[in-house]
Write a protein that holds these residues in place. Structure first.
Motif, PDB file in Angstrom:
ATOM      1  N   LEU A  14     156.330  51.909  38.109  1.00  0.00           N
ATOM      2  CA  LEU A  14     157.495  52.568  37.467  1.00  0.00           C
ATOM      3  C   LEU A  14     158.562  52.910  37.966  1.00  0.00           C
ATOM      4  O   LEU A  14     158.822  52.593  39.356  1.00  0.00           O
ATOM      5  CB  LEU A  14     156.729  54.904  37.855  1.00  0.00           C
ATOM      6  N   SER A  15     160.102  53.445  37.505  1.00  0.00           N
ATOM      7  CA  SER A  15     161.510  53.376  38.471  1.00  0.00           C
ATOM      8  C   SER A  15     160.876  54.815  39.370  1.00  0.00           C
ATOM      9  O   SER A  15     160.664  55.524  39.254  1.00  0.00           O
ATOM     10  CB  SER A  15     162.283  53.337  37.615  1.00  0.00           C
ATOM     11  N   GLY A  16     162.163  54.323  39.921  1.00  0.00           N
ATOM     12  CA  GLY A  16     162.267  55.669  41.420  1.00  0.00           C
ATOM     13  C   GLY A  16     162.472  57.309  40.218  1.00  0.00           C
ATOM     14  O   GLY A  16     161.844  58.489  40.410  1.00  0.00           O
ATOM     15  N   GLY A  17     163.161  57.612  39.190  1.00  0.00           N
ATOM     16  CA  GLY A  17     163.670  58.856  38.497  1.00  0.00           C
ATOM     17  C   GLY A  17     162.264  59.129  37.891  1.00  0.00           C
ATOM     18  O   GLY A  17     162.248  59.807  37.943  1.00  0.00           O
ATOM     19  N   GLN A  18     161.881  57.767  37.426  1.00  0.00           N
ATOM     20  CA  GLN A  18     161.008  58.081  36.817  1.00  0.00           C
ATOM     21  C   GLN A  18     159.348  58.954  37.661  1.00  0.00           C
ATOM     22  O   GLN A  18     158.383  59.583  37.426  1.00  0.00           O
ATOM     23  CB  GLN A  18     159.895  57.270  35.787  1.00  0.00           C
ATOM     24  N   GLN A  19     159.391  58.377  38.675  1.00  0.00           N
ATOM     25  CA  GLN A  19     158.298  58.800  39.536  1.00  0.00           C
ATOM     26  C   GLN A  19     158.678  60.101  40.247  1.00  0.00           C
ATOM     27  O   GLN A  19     157.246  60.694  39.932  1.00  0.00           O
ATOM     28  CB  GLN A  19     158.196  57.771  40.729  1.00  0.00           C
ATOM     29  N   GLN A  20     159.724  60.145  40.197  1.00  0.00           N
ATOM     30  CA  GLN A  20     160.434  61.782  40.340  1.00  0.00           C
ATOM     31  C   GLN A  20     159.801  62.596  39.526  1.00  0.00           C
ATOM     32  O   GLN A  20     158.758  63.760  39.529  1.00  0.00           O
ATOM     33  CB  GLN A  20     161.758  62.036  41.071  1.00  0.00           C
ATOM     34  N   ARG A  21     160.230  62.106  38.505  1.00  0.00           N
ATOM     35  CA  ARG A  21     159.680  63.362  37.298  1.00  0.00           C
ATOM     36  C   ARG A  21     157.602  63.059  37.252  1.00  0.00           C
ATOM     37  O   ARG A  21     157.279  64.590  36.430  1.00  0.00           O
ATOM     38  CB  ARG A  21     159.822  62.608  35.619  1.00  0.00           C
TER      39      ARG A  21
END
Lengths: 261, 267, 337
Positions: free
Chosen positions: C135-142
Motif C-alpha cells: 500500500l502507499s503511505g496515504g493508504q497505510q495511514q487510512r
C-alpha cells in the motif's frame, strides 16, 4: 575453581608452583606458540576475506538473499568441516587426485602435506572456511547502516579507492572488526574439536594438550592442565579488556566528532 | 559500472560463493554415496548406499542420535527461556551496572569453554550432575547463551518501542502483544538463534566428553573414533548426517513458525 | 464533558515536561494541539494514551478516572506518526486486531463484517487481502485510522499522523481525515507543529509552549487575538510588540512619500521580496523599529528594496487579551460571577 585447584600446593612448594613449572615446560611452550600462530593466521585471513566478500556483495546486490549461501557453513559442525578439509587436502584427497590427473604428480606422497602437518595448515583452512560466514554476518549490518553519501563526497573530492575506504568505511567497521577478531581469536585458541582431528602429536595445540593432561593416568597433570587454562583465560580477558576499551574510546571519539560537524 | 558488467560480476560472485561454501559439502555427499572412489579418481565411478547402511545399521548411532537431538532441543528451548527476558531487559531498560552485566554475559565467549568445563568439573561431580544428560545440557548452555542473548538483543534493538505501544493502545495486554506482535516481527532473530544454538550444541565434543564422562553418548562421541577408521564412505555418510541434522531442524523450525503465524493471523 | 484533564503535571529526571494542564472536550469535538518541538505536547498525548504516566493531576473520560489505568484498558486510541501496520498481517487482519485481542472480544464472523465495513468507509475494502507493504503511505495511514476507529474509542489521539507523508499527499489526506472524523462524530485530539494544519483540523486550538497551555480557543481567536507575545510569535502573523499586538488584517502598505491621516500611525519598512499567491501580491517587509518581518497584501506596486511605510489605525492596536480570556466556558463563568 580451575584457578584454586591450580594454586593448590603440596608441602613447601611455592604458591605459583604449577605456573613456574609450566613456564619451564617445552611441550607447553611449543603448544602456546602453535596455538597463537593458528589463531592469529586463521582469524586474520577470515577477517580479510570476509571483509572483501561483504564489500563486494553489499555493493553488487541490493537485497541480501545471497547471505543464505554464506550461512551454509554455519550449519556444518566444526569437526565435519575438518573432515571436508581432509577430503579435499589430504594426500589421498580430491585436490591431490586432480593434480595427478593433470599429470603433475606421480605418487600420492609428492602432494604437499596440508593435513596433520606441524604447521597446522589444515586446521587453519578449516577455521577460515568456518569463520568467514561469521565475519560476513557481523559486518553486513554495519555496511547496510553505513551512509554511502560520505563515500560520494570523498570521491568527488578526488579520493582514490584506498582513501575512500580509509576515510569512509574504516571508521564504521573498525570497532566491530576488532570485536569479531577478538571473539574468533579466543575461540580458536580454546577450541578442541578441529585440532584433535587434523593436528599432530607434536606440537599439540593448547586445548588438545590440556585435555590429554586432564585425563592422564592418576590425574597427576590435572593441576598443570588447569593452570594452562587459567593462563589462557587471563590472556583472553586482558586482551578483551584492552581491545574493548580501546574501541569504545575510539567509537566515542568518532561519535562526538560527527556531532560537531 | 555498466549494467551488463554488473550482471556479470554478480554471476561471478555468486558462483564464487557457491564454489567456496557449498561445493565442498556436495563433494562430501558424493563421497558418502560412492563406491570404491579412491585416489587418483577425481570423480566417483560407482554409486552405492553401503556407507549409509552401515551408519544406520549401528544401534549405538541410533541411541546417540536420539540423545543428541534431545539435548540440542532442550538446550534450544532453555536458551529461549533464559535469553529472551535477558535480551529484552538489556535492550529496553537502562539501569546501573548494565555495562558490567553485558561484559559478564560476553565472558563465556571470551574464556575458552574448556577452561570453564575443567574448572566446573569437580563442582559438578559434587552436585551429582556429571555422567548424566542434565549436566551435559547445563554445560551446553555455556557456549550457547551468550550468542543467543546477543542475537536476540540486536533483534530487540532493531524493533522500535512503538510496535509494542501500538498493540497496547489497540487494547492488547503486554503478553498478547508479545506473542502476536513481537514474536512475528522477530522471526529472523528467532530463527538465527535457534539454528545457531542447535549447531553449537550439536558440535560439542570435548564438553560432552568431560561432563558426560563417556556415559552420555551423543553423536560426536562416536564420530571421533570413527574418524580414524579407514572406511571413507562410512565416515562421509556420518558427516553428511551431521550436516543434515541442522538442515532438518531448520526446516522443522520453519514449519512450526509458519504454522504459528497462520494461527495468530486469522482476522 | 466527555474528556476532562485536570492539573496534569509531568516531570522527568528533575525537569518539568509540562505542568498544570487543564483541558475539557465535548463529544465530537476536534482539538488541535500545536507547539514547537520539545514543548511537551507528545508527552502530554502519551500520558492521555497511557503510554507514559503523569506525576500529578488526573484524566477523566466520561467521568471515569483513568489516570492510572494501563494503555490497553483505556477507551483511548493513539495513532502514531508512522502508520505502524503489522507487516505480517493483511489489511483486514490489521484492522480487526483490536477486536480480536482487545478487552471486548467479538466473534470471528462479527469481526470480519465490522472490519470490512470500516474498510468500506475508508474506501479500501478492495485491498483487504493485501499486505501493508503493498500500500502507499496515504493508504497505510487510512488503514491505521480504520484500525483505531473500529474500536469506537471515546477519544482518538493523533500524533502528527501526516508528517511522514509527502507535502502534496498531506494536504489532500488531512482534509479527507477531517471530513471523515466529523462525519463519524469522533472526538479527537490532534498534535502538530504546523500552524496551518492545526487551524485546518481543529474546532479549537490549544497552543502549547514550554510545557504550558498558552491559549485555548477557536482558530480565529488565537490567530487574531493572541493572549501573549509568545502565542503571537508562534501562531499569528502580525506584529508583536511589548504590551501590544497588531493583527495582520489591519496592516496596509503605502509609498513613503504619502501624507499621514490623523488616526493612522506608520512604521518605516523595507520591501525584501514579493510573491504571487491566490491572485494577489504579497510583500515580505522588514520593520526596522521592531526588527521583525511581516507579510502584507497590497494592490500597490512596490520594488524589492523599496522603502515603504507600514500603516495601521491606532484603534486596531490591541493589548494582549485582557478581554479575550483563555476559554469561553470559563470566561462566561467569570463574567456571571
Amino acid at each position: 575453581m580451575a584457578a584454586s585447584d591450580s594454586f593448590a600446593t603440596e608441602g613447601n612448594q611455592p604458591f605459583f608452583h604449577f605456573y613456574l613449572e609450566l613456564w619451564r615446560n617445552d611441550t607447553f611452550l611449543s603448544a602456546l606458540r602453535v596455538s597463537v600462530w593458528v589463531a592469529f593466521i586463521s582469524t586474520t585471513m577470515a577477517l580479510i576475506i570476509g571483509l572483501f566478500l561483504t564489500r563486494a556483495m553489499f555493493r553488487l546486490f541490493k537485497r541480501d538473499d545471497w547471505k543464505f549461501i554464506a550461512w551454509f557453513p554455519m550449519l556444518i559442525p566444526h569437526f565435519v568441516a575438518a573432515y571436508i578439509c581432509f577430503l579435499l587436502f589430504a594426500p589421498s584427497g580430491w585436490f591431490s587426485s586432480v593434480v595427478f590427473q593433470i599429470g603433475w604428480l606421480e605418487t600420492m606422497s609428492q602432494f604437499p602435506v596440508f593435513v596433520n602437518d606441524p604447521m597446522y595448515l589444515g586446521v587453519i583452512l578449516t577455521y577460515v572456511w568456518k569463520e568467514i560466514p561469521f565475519v560476513i554476518l557481523m559486518l553486513l549490518p554495519v555496511y547496510q547502516e553505513m551512509d554511502l553519501r560520505y563515500e560520494d563526497v570523498s570521491k568527488t573530492l578526488g579520493g582514490n579507492r584506498w582513501t575512500v575506504f580509509k576515510t569512509v568505511e574504516l571508521p564504521w567497521i573498525w570497532p566491530i572488526s576488532l570485536e569479531v577478531f577478538l571473539i574468533l581469536f579466543v575461540f580458536v585458541l580454546g577450541a578442541f574439536e578441529v585440532p584433535a582431528l587434523l593436528g599432530v602429536t607434536f606440537p599439540k595445540m593448547i586445548p588438545v594438550l590440556a585435555y590429554d593432561w586432564f585425563y592422564q593416568a592418576g590425574w597427576v597433570n590435572r593441576p598443570l592442565a588447569q593452570a594452562m587454562m587459567v593462563i589462557l583465560s587471563l590472556l583472553a580477558i586482558v586482551a578483551a579488556a584492552l581491545i574493548l576499551t580501546f574501541s569504545q574510546r575510539w567509537r566515542y571519539k568518532w561519535a562526538s566528532r560527527r556531532d560537531d560537524s | 559500472m555498466t549494467r551488463k558488467r554488473k550482471l556479470w560480476m554478480r554471476l561471478t560472485m555468486l558462483s564464487l560463493f557457491m564454489l567456496i561454501f557449498v561445493a565442498p559439502v556436495i563433494l562430501m555427499f558424493l563421497k558418502s554415496v560412492s563406491f570404491g572412489w579412491s585416489w587418483p579418481d577425481w570423480r566417483p565411478t560407482q554409486f552405492d548406499l553401503r556407507g549409509w547402511r552401515v551408519v544406520f545399521g549401528d544401534p549405538r548411532i541410533f541411541s546417540s542420535l536420539w540423545n543428541t537431538i534431545l539435548i540440542a532441543g532442550v538446550v534450544v528451548m532453555l536458551n529461549f527461556i533464559i535469553a529472551t527476558p535477558a535480551a529484552y531487559a538489556l535492550s529496553r531498560f537502562h539501569f546501573r551496572g548494565k555495562a558490567i552485566i553485558e561484559s559478564l554475559l560476553m565472558l563465556p565467549i571470551l574464556i575458552p569453554v574448556l577452561a570453564i568445563a575443567m574448572g566446573l568439573h569437580l563442582t559438578m561431580i559434587r552436585l551429582g550432575l556429571t555422567d548424566q544428560v542434565l549436566g551435559v545440557i547445563f554445560i551446553h548452555l555455556l557456549p550457547t547463551l551468550p550468542y543467543a542473548i546477543r542475537v536476540l538483543k540486536s533483534g530487540f534493538d532493531r524493533l522500535k518501542n512503538e510496535w509494542e505501544e501500538q498493540g497496547a493502545v489497540l487494547g492488547a495486554n503486554s503478553q498478547t502483544v508479545f506473542w502476536t506482535v513481537m514474536v512475528p516481527l522477530m522471526t529472523p532473530s528467532i530463527r538465527s538463534t535457534a539454528v545457531l544454538v542447535f549447531v553449537i550444541s550439536l558440535s560439542q565434543y570435548v564438553l560432552t566428553a568431560i561432563i558426560g564422562g563417556g556415559t552420555v553418548s551423543t553423536l560426536p562421541m562416536i564420530y571421533y573414533p570413527f574418524f580414524t577408521s579407514a572406511d571413507e564412505a562410512v565416515i562421509a555418510s556420518f558427516s553428511v548426517l551431521f550436516a543434515l541434522l541442522p538442515i532438518m531442524f531448520l526446516i522443522l523450525f520453519e514449519i512450526t513458525l509458519r504454522v504459528y503465524l497462520r494461527v495468530i493471523k486469522r482476522p | 464533558m466527555l474528556i476532562k484533564v485536570e492539573k496534569l503535571t509531568k516531570s522527568y529526571a528533575g525537569q518539568t515536561v509540562f505542568s498544570d494542564l487543564n483541558l475539557e472536550m465535548t463529544k465530537g469535538e476536534i482539538m488541535s494541539l500545536v507547539g514547537p518541538s520539545g514543548c511537551g505536547k507528545t508527552t502530554f498525548l502519551r500520558c492521555i494514551a497511557g503510554l507514559s504516566f503523569s506525576t500529578s493531576g488526573s484524566i477523566y473520560v466520561n467521568d471515569v478516572n483513568i489516570t492510572n489505568s494501563k494503555a490497553d484498558e483505556r477507551p483511548v486510541v493513539l495513532m502514531f506518526q508512522q502508520p505502524l501496520l503489522f507487516p505480517h498481517l493483511t489489511i483486514l487482519e490489521n484492522v480487526t486486531y483490536g477486536l480480536k485481542y482487545g478487552k471486548n472480544k467479538s466473534k470471528k464472523q462479527e469481526r470480519i463484517e465490522r472490519g470490512l465495513a470500516i474498510l468500506e468507509k475508508v474506501e479500501l475494502a478492495a485491498l483487504s487481502g493485501r499486505y501493508p507493504n503493498q500500500l502507499s503511505g496515504g493508504q497505510q495511514q487510512r488503514v491505521a485510522l480504520a484500525r483505531a476507529l473500529i474500536l469506537n474509542p471515546d477519544l482518538l489521539l493523533l500524533d502528527e499522523p501526516f508528517s511522514s507523508l509527502d507535502p502534496s499527499l498531506r494536504s489532500s489526506i488531512r482534509s479527507w481525515v477531517r471530513d471523515f472524523l466529523k462525519k463519524e462524530g469522533v472526538t479527537a485530539l490532534f498534535v502538530t507543529h504546523d500552524r496551518e494544519e492545526a487551524m485546518m483540523m481543529g474546532d479549537r486550538i490549544a497552543v502549547m509552549k514550554e510545557g504550558i497551555f498558552q491559549q485555548i480557543g477557536s482558530p480565529k481567536d488565537v490567530y487574531q487575538q493572541p493572549k501573549s507575545p509568545q502565542v503571537a510569535e508562534m501562531f499569528s502573523e502580525g506584529l508583536v510588540m511589548e504590551g501590544f499586538f497588531l493583527s495582520p488584517d489591519h496592516l496596509t502598505l503605502r509609498p513613503k512619500t504619502s501624507l499621514k491621516a490623523a488616526d493612522t500611525e506608520a512604521f518605516d519598512a523595507t520591501v525584501e521580496y514579493k510573491i504571487l499567491k491566490y491572485g494577489h501580491t504579497f510583500y515580505h517587509v522588514y520593520v526596522h523599529a521592531l526588527e521583525q518581518r511581516v507579510v502584507v497584501l497590497s494592490n500597490h506596486e512596490f520594488l524589492d528594496g523599496e522603502q515603504v511605510e507600514l500603516c495601521y489605525k491606532r484603534i486596531s492596536l490591541q493589548t494582549y487579551n485582557k478581554n479575550h480570556p483563555v476559554d469561553e466556558g470559563k470566561s462566561s463563568k467569570k463574567l456571571s460571577r
